[in-house]
Design an enzyme around this catalytic site. Structure first.
Site, short mmCIF file in Angstrom:
data_model
loop_
_atom_site.label_atom_id
_atom_site.label_comp_id
_atom_site.label_asym_id
_atom_site.label_seq_id
_atom_site.Cartn_x
_atom_site.Cartn_y
_atom_site.Cartn_z
N SER A 149 0.81 -1.22 0.00
CA SER A 149 0.00 0.00 0.00
C SER A 149 0.84 1.27 0.00
CB SER A 149 -0.94 0.00 1.21
OG SER A 149 -0.22 -0.25 2.41
N HIS A 193 -0.57 6.08 6.46
CA HIS A 193 0.03 5.93 5.13
C HIS A 193 0.38 7.30 4.56
CE1 HIS A 193 -1.43 1.81 5.38
NE2 HIS A 193 -0.78 1.53 4.25
#
Length: 312
Positions: free
Chosen positions: A49, A294
């Site tokens: 990711s 993230h």
């Protein structure tokens, strides 16, 4: 008395000419350094990711959450790659480079190495973080464990206690730790699997320049910076910072031992972690589009710059 003046003027003129020549030489050197990175014929991006740019607009590839502004896309555009193949996918583990990736029995992605062909001359690989967890949740498991633990033990190290097997020793009347599961997985599972993956990449694309991309500075070294900013205890912030530092160290060593170039993305993102005022890595409640914990669009851009710098 006039001769020294002429000499002085001559010296000043010579110095000026030398400065101009030096400036021109530096400009040529800089231009040559940039020109030394030829446009790839075929660039292939592999990874999880962080490589996919999960949550950063615009998204595609279903549950892979692949962004058209992830660092792979940015690098491909900057280098004017003739062909670009992006097979990155959120939640990918190292095994998903050679096996199909499933979510609830639904195939999410083909084996990523299927996207690698012999004509590839540039490959980036960013993976390993999800293998810290035993479950398929990957890094999501670690985040959930740390947040849930902070609810019941806000002053302790509940996450560290789980993975480092913390316990109260009545004999010594002190808190003790056993084996660290996360550190052990880095040494015995992640590093060997990535070494094998790099060998497979070299075999499939023998002419490719291979870059192993590390993880950015998700957390600060000082856990006190996260008080009232993220739902994780300061002690667990420091523990997880140490785990990610160890993971990056293992990636760097593995790259060096297997013909790949390590890309340090931790250093350029220091001070822009989930607890900073200027976040390039989003926290539990993202302030800009990105999956929690993230990189946001700026974070992906900084990671792209790190990849480009490693190619020069």
């Amino acid at each position: 008395m006039l001769r020294p003046a002429r000499n002085s003027r001559h010296l000043r003129n010579s110095t000026a000419l030398a400065a101009v020549a030096l400036g021109a030489a530096l400009a040529l050197t800089s231009t040559s350094a940039q020109a030394a990175v030829p446009a790839p014929r075929h660039y292939v991006a592999l990874g999880d990711s962080y490589a996919a740019g999960a949550g950063v607009p615009g998204q595609s590839a279903g549950l892979c959450l692949r962004s058209d502004h992830n660092y792979g896309h940015l690098v491909a555009a900057a280098l004017k790659a003739a062909a670009y193949t992006d097979v990155t996918c959120s939640a990918a583990k190292v095994k998903h480079l050679t096996q199909s990736q499933y979510d609830a029995f639904i195939k999410v992605n083909d084996p990523q190495l299927d996207g690698l062909t012999g004509d590839a001359d540039l490959v980036t690989l960013g993976i390993g973080g999800n293998d810290l967890a035993a479950s398929d949740l990957g890094l999501g498991e670690l985040v959930a464990t740390c947040i849930a633990g902070a609810v019941v033990n806000p002053l302790g190290t509940p996450c560290k206690d789980v993975y480092h097997h913390g316990y109260w020793d009545w004999r010594t009347w002190s808190w003790q730790y056993g084996n660290d599961d996360l550190a052990e997985r880095i040494d015995t599972t992640i590093a060997p699997q990535i070494a094998d993956t790099l060998r497979r990449i070299h075999a499939k694309a023998p002419r490719a320049k291979v870059l192993l991309v590390g993880y950015p500075s998700v957390l600060p070294a000082d856990g006190s910076q996260c008080v009232l900013r993220q739902p994780v205890t300061p002690g667990d912030v420091e523990y997880m910072y140490g785990v990610l530092t160890k993971l990056n160290g293992a990636l760097k060593a593995t790259a060096a031992a297997n013909g790949a170039t390590y890309v340090d993305t931790a250093t350029p993102t220091v001070g822009h972690d989930v607890c900073s005022d200027d976040r390039w890595i989003e926290g539990a409640l993202p302030g800009s589009p990105a999956v929690p914990f993230h990189p946001n669009a700026t974070g992906e851009k900084v990671m792209a710059d790190a990849v480009l710098a490693a190619l020069r």
